[in-house]
Motif scaffolding. Sequence first.
Motif, PDB file in Angstrom:
ATOM      1  N   CYS A  58     -14.913 -99.996 -15.143  1.00 17.86           N
ATOM      2  CA  CYS A  58     -15.202 -99.863 -16.546  1.00 17.86           C
ATOM      3  C   CYS A  58     -14.166 -98.682 -17.113  1.00 17.86           C
ATOM      4  O   CYS A  58     -13.469 -98.946 -18.046  1.00 17.86           O
ATOM      5  N   ARG A  62     -10.714 -99.910 -19.318  1.00 14.22           N
ATOM      6  CA  ARG A  62     -11.841 -99.908 -20.496  1.00 14.22           C
ATOM      7  C   ARG A  62     -11.190-100.549 -21.886  1.00 14.22           C
ATOM      8  O   ARG A  62     -11.952-100.826 -22.578  1.00 14.22           O
ATOM      9  N   PRO A  75     -16.359-100.392 -22.776  1.00 14.39           N
ATOM     10  CA  PRO A  75     -17.456-100.384 -21.789  1.00 14.39           C
ATOM     11  C   PRO A  75     -17.849 -98.969 -21.498  1.00 14.39           C
ATOM     12  O   PRO A  75     -19.142 -98.800 -20.891  1.00 14.39           O
TER      13      PRO A  75
END
Length: 151
Positions: A58, A62, A75
């Motif tokens: 993540c 991102r 995220p």
Amino acid sequence: MDRDYIIQIVSENLRTVRKENHFTQDKMAEMVGVSKKNIIQIEKGRTLADWTTTIAICAIFRENKTLHNHFGGDPMEIIEQTVQDVTIRPQEKTLGGHIMWKNINEHKGFKLQRNLISKHFRILDEENYRLFSTFDAEVAQEMWKDIEKTI
């Protein structure tokens, strides 16, 4: 959202995220800090990523559209909310929530919004900086009342 759900989403979409970024399994493994075998097992659905691997994916990706679509935005914001419950501090400037956010209340340019996918709440200032985030509706409403009184 909880950790298990976030792990599931990231694990189920790992192959797509990797391919969207044109990485081999070797390169993905190197970037995330796991073995190629681990990447293969996750992509084939034989195992799920662990929490640390999920956070790494993540963080590195991102801005990835697939992850944004599944989480309703950044995220890392979802991970932060999952870990901390409530975040109260000026954060990055947002686009104002025109796509994946529903305005719950608005007052003098400030907005209380709810994410249509993750269902978490946030408060934006008049310049669309995120000031506050939480999954707790009661806490969001209390914070909103404080803002209405203050501004």
